[in-house]
Scaffold this motif. Structure first.
Motif, PDB file in Angstrom:
ATOM      1  N   TYR A  25       0.761  -1.105  -0.076  1.00  0.00           N
ATOM      2  CA  TYR A  25      -0.058  -0.011  -0.289  1.00  0.00           C
ATOM      3  C   TYR A  25       0.658   1.434  -0.008  1.00  0.00           C
ATOM      4  O   TYR A  25       0.313   2.352  -0.349  1.00  0.00           O
ATOM      5  CB  TYR A  25      -0.964   0.024   1.193  1.00  0.00           C
ATOM      6  N   GLU A  26       2.143   1.252   0.213  1.00  0.00           N
ATOM      7  CA  GLU A  26       2.755   2.178   0.693  1.00  0.00           C
ATOM      8  C   GLU A  26       3.141   3.163  -0.547  1.00  0.00           C
ATOM      9  O   GLU A  26       2.946   4.399  -0.644  1.00  0.00           O
ATOM     10  CB  GLU A  26       4.385   2.103   1.280  1.00  0.00           C
ATOM     11  N   PRO A  27       3.442   2.581  -1.732  1.00  0.00           N
ATOM     12  CA  PRO A  27       3.482   3.051  -3.084  1.00  0.00           C
ATOM     13  C   PRO A  27       2.089   3.952  -3.422  1.00  0.00           C
ATOM     14  O   PRO A  27       2.141   5.027  -3.996  1.00  0.00           O
ATOM     15  CB  PRO A  27       3.920   2.383  -3.978  1.00  0.00           C
ATOM     16  N   ILE A  28       1.131   3.147  -2.976  1.00  0.00           N
ATOM     17  CA  ILE A  28      -0.237   3.950  -3.374  1.00  0.00           C
ATOM     18  C   ILE A  28      -0.455   5.385  -2.559  1.00  0.00           C
ATOM     19  O   ILE A  28      -0.858   6.239  -3.065  1.00  0.00           O
ATOM     20  CB  ILE A  28      -1.273   2.741  -3.309  1.00  0.00           C
ATOM     21  N   LEU A  29      -0.126   5.042  -1.146  1.00  0.00           N
ATOM     22  CA  LEU A  29      -0.597   5.927  -0.336  1.00  0.00           C
ATOM     23  C   LEU A  29       0.671   7.273  -0.439  1.00  0.00           C
ATOM     24  O   LEU A  29       0.142   8.443  -0.329  1.00  0.00           O
ATOM     25  CB  LEU A  29      -0.328   5.546   1.275  1.00  0.00           C
ATOM     26  N   GLU A  30       1.724   7.033  -1.094  1.00  0.00           N
ATOM     27  CA  GLU A  30       2.669   8.024  -1.098  1.00  0.00           C
ATOM     28  C   GLU A  30       2.878   8.675  -2.541  1.00  0.00           C
ATOM     29  O   GLU A  30       3.321   9.557  -3.011  1.00  0.00           O
ATOM     30  CB  GLU A  30       4.238   7.482  -0.795  1.00  0.00           C
ATOM     31  N   ASN A  31       2.040   7.914  -3.570  1.00  0.00           N
ATOM     32  CA  ASN A  31       2.180   8.588  -4.991  1.00  0.00           C
ATOM     33  C   ASN A  31       1.358   9.878  -5.065  1.00  0.00           C
ATOM     34  O   ASN A  31      -0.076   9.841  -5.044  1.00  0.00           O
ATOM     35  CB  ASN A  31       1.390   7.490  -5.841  1.00  0.00           C
ATOM     36  N   PRO A  32       1.975  10.978  -5.308  1.00  0.00           N
ATOM     37  CA  PRO A  32       1.276  12.047  -5.415  1.00  0.00           C
ATOM     38  C   PRO A  32       0.575  12.521  -6.807  1.00  0.00           C
ATOM     39  O   PRO A  32      -0.371  13.157  -6.810  1.00  0.00           O
ATOM     40  CB  PRO A  32       2.597  13.145  -5.264  1.00  0.00           C
ATOM     41  N   GLU A  33       0.888  11.616  -7.683  1.00  0.00           N
ATOM     42  CA  GLU A  33       0.342  11.821  -8.969  1.00  0.00           C
ATOM     43  C   GLU A  33      -1.263  11.459  -9.056  1.00  0.00           C
ATOM     44  O   GLU A  33      -2.201  12.108  -9.733  1.00  0.00           O
ATOM     45  CB  GLU A  33       0.840  10.839  -9.987  1.00  0.00           C
ATOM     46  N   GLN A  34      -1.810  10.450  -8.076  1.00  0.00           N
ATOM     47  CA  GLN A  34      -3.131  10.170  -7.913  1.00  0.00           C
ATOM     48  C   GLN A  34      -3.940  11.401  -7.546  1.00  0.00           C
ATOM     49  O   GLN A  34      -5.176  11.555  -7.634  1.00  0.00           O
ATOM     50  CB  GLN A  34      -3.311   8.983  -7.279  1.00  0.00           C
ATOM     51  N   LEU A  35      -3.070  12.344  -6.732  1.00  0.00           N
ATOM     52  CA  LEU A  35      -3.952  13.276  -6.077  1.00  0.00           C
ATOM     53  C   LEU A  35      -4.018  14.566  -7.013  1.00  0.00           C
ATOM     54  O   LEU A  35      -4.555  15.696  -6.673  1.00  0.00           O
ATOM     55  CB  LEU A  35      -3.270  13.705  -4.798  1.00  0.00           C
ATOM     56  N   THR A  36      -3.173  14.359  -7.962  1.00  0.00           N
ATOM     57  CA  THR A  36      -3.451  15.510  -9.304  1.00  0.00           C
ATOM     58  C   THR A  36      -4.412  15.273 -10.204  1.00  0.00           C
ATOM     59  O   THR A  36      -4.400  16.003 -11.240  1.00  0.00           O
ATOM     60  CB  THR A  36      -1.939  15.895  -9.594  1.00  0.00           C
ATOM     61  N   ARG A  37      -5.087  14.436 -10.108  1.00  0.00           N
ATOM     62  CA  ARG A  37      -6.147  14.030 -11.039  1.00  0.00           C
ATOM     63  C   ARG A  37      -7.205  15.082 -11.476  1.00  0.00           C
ATOM     64  O   ARG A  37      -7.311  16.015 -10.344  1.00  0.00           O
ATOM     65  CB  ARG A  37      -6.929  12.609 -11.044  1.00  0.00           C
ATOM     66  N   GLU A  38      -8.127  14.921 -12.244  1.00  0.00           N
ATOM     67  CA  GLU A  38      -9.206  16.064 -12.516  1.00  0.00           C
ATOM     68  C   GLU A  38     -10.185  15.963 -11.362  1.00  0.00           C
ATOM     69  O   GLU A  38     -10.201  14.846 -10.676  1.00  0.00           O
ATOM     70  CB  GLU A  38     -10.008  15.560 -13.736  1.00  0.00           C
ATOM     71  N   GLU A  39     -10.548  17.168 -10.952  1.00  0.00           N
ATOM     72  CA  GLU A  39     -11.324  17.279  -9.618  1.00  0.00           C
ATOM     73  C   GLU A  39     -12.780  15.999  -9.899  1.00  0.00           C
ATOM     74  O   GLU A  39     -12.970  15.358  -8.779  1.00  0.00           O
ATOM     75  CB  GLU A  39     -11.963  18.625  -9.478  1.00  0.00           C
ATOM     76  N   SER A  40     -13.258  16.040 -11.076  1.00  0.00           N
ATOM     77  CA  SER A  40     -14.324  15.050 -11.108  1.00  0.00           C
ATOM     78  C   SER A  40     -13.946  13.717 -10.707  1.00  0.00           C
ATOM     79  O   SER A  40     -14.404  12.806 -10.393  1.00  0.00           O
ATOM     80  CB  SER A  40     -15.008  15.070 -12.664  1.00  0.00           C
ATOM     81  N   GLU A  41     -12.784  13.324 -11.345  1.00  0.00           N
ATOM     82  CA  GLU A  41     -12.263  11.938 -11.166  1.00  0.00           C
ATOM     83  C   GLU A  41     -11.935  11.886  -9.559  1.00  0.00           C
ATOM     84  O   GLU A  41     -12.066  10.504  -9.226  1.00  0.00           O
ATOM     85  CB  GLU A  41     -10.849  11.770 -11.900  1.00  0.00           C
ATOM     86  N   LEU A  42     -11.231  12.618  -8.861  1.00  0.00           N
ATOM     87  CA  LEU A  42     -11.115  12.668  -7.479  1.00  0.00           C
ATOM     88  C   LEU A  42     -12.472  12.491  -6.432  1.00  0.00           C
ATOM     89  O   LEU A  42     -12.378  11.894  -5.968  1.00  0.00           O
ATOM     90  CB  LEU A  42     -10.419  13.861  -7.160  1.00  0.00           C
ATOM     91  N   ARG A  43     -13.352  13.276  -6.957  1.00  0.00           N
ATOM     92  CA  ARG A  43     -14.526  13.076  -6.475  1.00  0.00           C
ATOM     93  C   ARG A  43     -15.055  11.798  -6.559  1.00  0.00           C
ATOM     94  O   ARG A  43     -15.597  11.046  -5.623  1.00  0.00           O
ATOM     95  CB  ARG A  43     -15.605  14.135  -7.077  1.00  0.00           C
ATOM     96  N   LYS A  44     -15.084  11.275  -7.719  1.00  0.00           N
ATOM     97  CA  LYS A  44     -15.714   9.760  -7.998  1.00  0.00           C
ATOM     98  C   LYS A  44     -15.065   8.763  -7.344  1.00  0.00           C
ATOM     99  O   LYS A  44     -15.684   7.896  -6.667  1.00  0.00           O
ATOM    100  CB  LYS A  44     -15.429   9.462  -9.546  1.00  0.00           C
ATOM    101  N   LEU A  45     -13.641   8.928  -7.020  1.00  0.00           N
ATOM    102  CA  LEU A  45     -12.725   7.865  -6.387  1.00  0.00           C
ATOM    103  C   LEU A  45     -13.226   7.934  -4.923  1.00  0.00           C
ATOM    104  O   LEU A  45     -13.374   6.897  -4.332  1.00  0.00           O
ATOM    105  CB  LEU A  45     -11.219   8.243  -6.412  1.00  0.00           C
ATOM    106  N   CYS A  46     -13.453   9.393  -4.294  1.00  0.00           N
ATOM    107  CA  CYS A  46     -13.836   9.475  -3.057  1.00  0.00           C
ATOM    108  C   CYS A  46     -15.063   8.719  -2.752  1.00  0.00           C
ATOM    109  O   CYS A  46     -15.583   7.916  -1.900  1.00  0.00           O
ATOM    110  CB  CYS A  46     -13.933  10.690  -2.733  1.00  0.00           C
ATOM    111  N   GLU A  47     -16.133   9.025  -3.755  1.00  0.00           N
ATOM    112  CA  GLU A  47     -17.655   8.225  -3.573  1.00  0.00           C
ATOM    113  C   GLU A  47     -17.422   6.914  -3.666  1.00  0.00           C
ATOM    114  O   GLU A  47     -18.278   6.113  -3.125  1.00  0.00           O
ATOM    115  CB  GLU A  47     -18.428   8.846  -4.712  1.00  0.00           C
ATOM    116  N   SER A  48     -16.454   6.206  -4.555  1.00  0.00           N
ATOM    117  CA  SER A  48     -16.482   4.890  -4.710  1.00  0.00           C
ATOM    118  C   SER A  48     -15.814   4.182  -3.426  1.00  0.00           C
ATOM    119  O   SER A  48     -16.453   3.231  -2.986  1.00  0.00           O
ATOM    120  CB  SER A  48     -15.337   4.507  -5.855  1.00  0.00           C
ATOM    121  N   ILE A  49     -14.899   4.612  -2.858  1.00  0.00           N
ATOM    122  CA  ILE A  49     -14.567   4.254  -1.541  1.00  0.00           C
ATOM    123  C   ILE A  49     -15.520   4.347  -0.591  1.00  0.00           C
ATOM    124  O   ILE A  49     -15.613   3.283   0.347  1.00  0.00           O
ATOM    125  CB  ILE A  49     -13.069   4.910  -1.201  1.00  0.00           C
ATOM    126  N   ALA A  50     -16.197   5.514  -0.362  1.00  0.00           N
ATOM    127  CA  ALA A  50     -17.444   5.626   0.563  1.00  0.00           C
ATOM    128  C   ALA A  50     -18.307   4.580   0.387  1.00  0.00           C
ATOM    129  O   ALA A  50     -18.706   4.070   1.403  1.00  0.00           O
ATOM    130  CB  ALA A  50     -17.708   7.027   0.461  1.00  0.00           C
TER     131      ALA A  50
END
Length: 779
Positions: A400-425
């Motif tokens: 999990y460490e590379p996933i949690l530490e990877n800054p690229e996934q946090l620079t995605r489009e806002e709509s994609e970030l929102r969708k990922l948050c909703e998916s985990i929720a």
């Protein structure tokens, strides 16, 4: 087995069956039959006494309990029951006497709670009795119950004042103030004593069951008990927090001996020092607010519950359960305060998952999806760990460490970030979240060596952590091949693409260690540990700090920081071990005062938690050793007395008490200790242990004839004639050297009475002594 014994066992069994069904008359009849076969059997006597007691046949019950007490005088049960009978008969003086005797005997058998129970019963009947007050004060002090100890010391001071013993009253109050210097009542009591103002007489103490109240017996706790499988993680966290807070409330109300770091009461859950801040009155107010908060929450009044918890927190309550529950109840209205408290509660394993989810929801609600996703991924990591065998948890964390530490996934489009948050929720904020994740895991195939678990986050994010892991593995392979410079070059190249990836920084620190650049390595390790701590990943910080203590063992600042983290994680045993390592370091430097302070800190932590009880004895022995080396024999004696209280059959402690008392010139006290130890061992059927004890004392005090005499007596009672003769022979030689002919003659007569093989030789020596005595004018 004789027929009588068989009939006895049958009658006792029938009696117990009847007693179980509370058919007391039938039980009494069977117990009488058993006593006809073995009249003085203590179990039968006690059982018949109980049956008669339940039938309210007090006089007859008393008779059988008295017989049981005579049969086994070291058994506290008959005395306790006699106290209850006398109490029922309104015979207060006899009841108090019975309870006191029972309390003393329970203490000798190490049943501290039952001892306290009987002392309290005695005080319920005679609140002004000095002995129970003084005993309770000492017991509470030695078991770490400072609040109760102070209360009893102050009650004792009042009684001493009323007996015009002002000096002892002042001394007793000063002891209370040493235990709790900020205790307002103790300060007021001392001031009144100095002004010759009359203190109020103490009242009756609270009745106690003699043991910790089971949490489940509380109606308020019943309201929060549930099967956690049917709630989402946030609701599970709420119920767990509510249950823990109720435990705190009842632990404080019932004055428990020791509670663990997840259940610590108000004396050990407040900020920083482990003590309640402010005045003693704050504690009462905190308890009041806490109780009202629990009542309000169980009744569904969440707003009132939040207000009451907030007041308790303001008074010093800093338990993660309180912080989490308050955040849950208020996060929709006050994001800032909720985040502040959640960043504390997230450090505790029990509240980490729900705290991460609440943090994610807060930032999701404000549109800060990048920060929200960070916390959702942390929550997913913890939830995912519950779907795999415990042995694979470390491997999953590494993946999990590379996933949690990877800054690229946090620079995605806002709509994609929102969708990922909703998916985990959607995956986690559901009552069947464990079952759902297990099904999701079944859809993944194992990859990597030996079937390493694949993070569920990879399926969700459609990412591959393999590339980062490949780089890390390459660096480790180069380092293992002693190609440190090549490994470092690879690591620094990797930093350009993954500058925030903490495992990479940790690997660089390891390379610095390999190069002998220790201070630089420590700095890098500490930076990573601080970042893990700030992110709420206390377990990772602990792992790094432990590593740092291995490469920089003399840096006590790091040791102390590690201890703080371990305590916050509830890892008390590990924290105590760190204190011992600090103490050992000072001890090697011959800094005995500093070593003793470290051991004392370890002991305080052991008292405040549910750490392994063996720690107490181990640490006390270390402290006693230091006090002995410093020739502080009085203090060493007090420490060994504590060990004796905790472990009455610890003969090594008792040997040291005998030796120290002789050094202090307290010969009577020393011999009383000897006699008490012999009686304790023999009464519990451990004569061999009594012999071992006296052998050790004899080695410490080889010239003490009183010890030799008691050892010889034990040998004789144990049928060890050769050993007895040898010991008596040594005594005879010593007495002859001293010119004590009469005593030597008496010892020889004892030897002769044992009929050793060379009895004639002893008779000849006795005759010579008798002639010498006659010539000297002795008849």
């Amino acid at each position: 087995m004789t027929e009588n014994r068989e009939y006895f066992i049958k009658a006792m069994s029938q009696g117990h069956s009847a007693a179980w069904e509370q058919k007391w008359e039938n039980a009494a009849a069977y117990y009488r039959q058993a006593l006809q076969e073995i009249p003085q059997d203590p179990t039968a006597l006690n059982s018949l006494g109980l049956a008669l007691f339940e039938m309210h046949a007090y006089d007859e019950a008393l008779t059988y309990y008295q017989q049981a007490a005579r049969s086994v005088p070291e058994d506290p049960l008959p005395f306790e029951k006699m106290g209850a009978i006398f109490e029922a008969q309104k015979n207060t003086a006899s009841a108090v006497k019975g309870y006191i005797e029972a309390a003393e005997l329970y203490l000798k058998t190490r049943n501290v709670e039952k001892s306290i129970d009987n002392w309290v019963k005695a005080l319920q009947l005679q609140p002004n009795h000095l002995l129970p007050r003084s005993r309770l004060a000492v017991i509470y002090e030695r078991t770490g119950r400072q609040i109760e100890a102070v209360s009893e010391y102050l009650a004792l001071a009042s009684l001493l004042q009323h007996k015009n013993d002002i000096a002892r009253a002042v001394e007793t109050t000063e002891i209370a103030l040493k235990l709790m210097p900020d205790n307002v009542e103790a300060q007021q009591t001392l001031a009144m004593l100095k002004k010759n103002q009359i203190l109020p007489l103490p009242g009756k103490p609270k009745k106690t069951s003699g043991s910790l109240r089971p949490v489940e017996s509380s109606p308020q706790l019943e309201a929060v008990k549930s099967d956690s499988q049917h709630f989402d993680p946030i609701e599970e966290g709420r119920r767990t927090a509510l249950s823990r807070l109720a435990q705190i409330l009842f632990d404080e109300s019932d004055s428990p001996e020791v509670v663990d770091t997840e259940r610590y009461g108000l004396a050990s859950i407040t900020r920083g020092t482990g003590r309640l801040r402010g005045k003693q009155g704050d504690k009462t107010r905190t308890l009041l607010h806490l109780g009202q908060a629990i009542d309000s929450e169980t009744q569904g009044d969440h707003n009132q519950s939040a207000r009451e918890i907030e007041r308790a927190i303001e008074l010093g309550l800093d338990h993660p359960a309180a912080l989490y529950l308050f955040s849950l109840l208020t996060y929709e209205k006050n994001h800032q305060k909720a985040v502040q408290h959640l960043l504390v509660s997230v450090k505790h394993p029990r509240y980490a998952l729900p705290s991460y989810l609440l943090l994610a929801k807060i930032y999701q609600s404000t549109g800060e999806y990048s920060q929200s996703l960070t916390y959702y991924l942390q929550a997913l990591h913890l939830a995912d760990a519950e779907t795999i065998p415990a042995g694979q948890a470390d491997e999953l964390r590494r993946l999990y460490e590379p996933i949690l530490e990877n800054p690229e996934q946090l620079t995605r489009e806002e709509s994609e970030l929102r969708k990922l948050c909703e998916s985990i929720a959607v995956q986690l904020l559901r009552p069947d979240w464990r079952h759902f994740l297990q099904i999701a895991r079944q859809q993944l195939t194992s990859t990597g060596k030996e079937g390493a678990p694949v993070p569920l986050a990879e399926m969700l994010l459609e990412t591959d952590s393999g590339h980062v892991l490949e780089v890390m593995n390459r660096i480790k392979e180069l380092a293992a091949a002693q190609k440190v410079h090549a490994a470092a070059a690879e690591a620094y190249d990797a930093l350009e693409t993954s500058p925030t990836y903490l495992p990479l920084h940790i690997q660089i620190a390891e390379l610095l260690v390999q190069q002998g650049r220790i201070q630089e390595a420590v700095t890098k390790f500490m930076l990573a540990a601080d970042l893990y701590t700030l992110r709420g990943e206390a377990a990772q910080a602990v792992r790094l700090l432990t590593r740092v203590t291995q490469i920089a063992p003399l840096d006590l600042t790091i040791q102390n920081k590690l201890i703080e983290l371990l305590v916050s994680q509830g890892k008390t045993n590990e924290a105590i071990q760190q204190y011992l390592e600090i103490a050992g370091f000072y001890y090697q430097l011959a800094e005995l005062d500093l070593a003793r302070q470290a051991y004392a800190s370890a002991l305080r932590l052991a008292h405040k938690s549910s750490a392994d009880p063996a720690w107490n004895l181990q640490i006390l022995y270390k402290i006693a050793d230091i006090d002995t080396q410093r020739l502080d024999w009085k203090q060493a004696t007090r420490i060994f007395e504590q060990i004796r209280t905790l472990e009455p059959e610890d003969i090594n402690a008792r040997v040291q008490l005998v030796s120290l008392n002789f050094r202090l010139g307290q010969e009577h006290t020393a011999m009383t200790e000897v006699d008490n130890t012999i009686a304790l061992m023999e009464n519990s059927g451990k004569r061999e242990k009594a012999i071992e004890f006296l052998q050790l004392v004899s080695q410490e005090l080889p010239d003490n004839l009183d010890i030799q005499k008691r050892l010889a007596d034990l040998y004789i009672r144990g049928g060890k004639t050769p050993q007895a003769v040898k010991t008596l022979e040594t005594m005879t030689s010593a007495l002859l050297k001293l010119g004590s002919l009469q005593k030597a003659a008496g010892v020889l007569e004892t030897i002769i009475s044992l009929k050793p093989p060379n009895t004639t030789d002893y008779q000849k020596i006795l005759q010579k002594i008798q002639v010498a005595l006659k010539d000297a004018g002795f008849s």
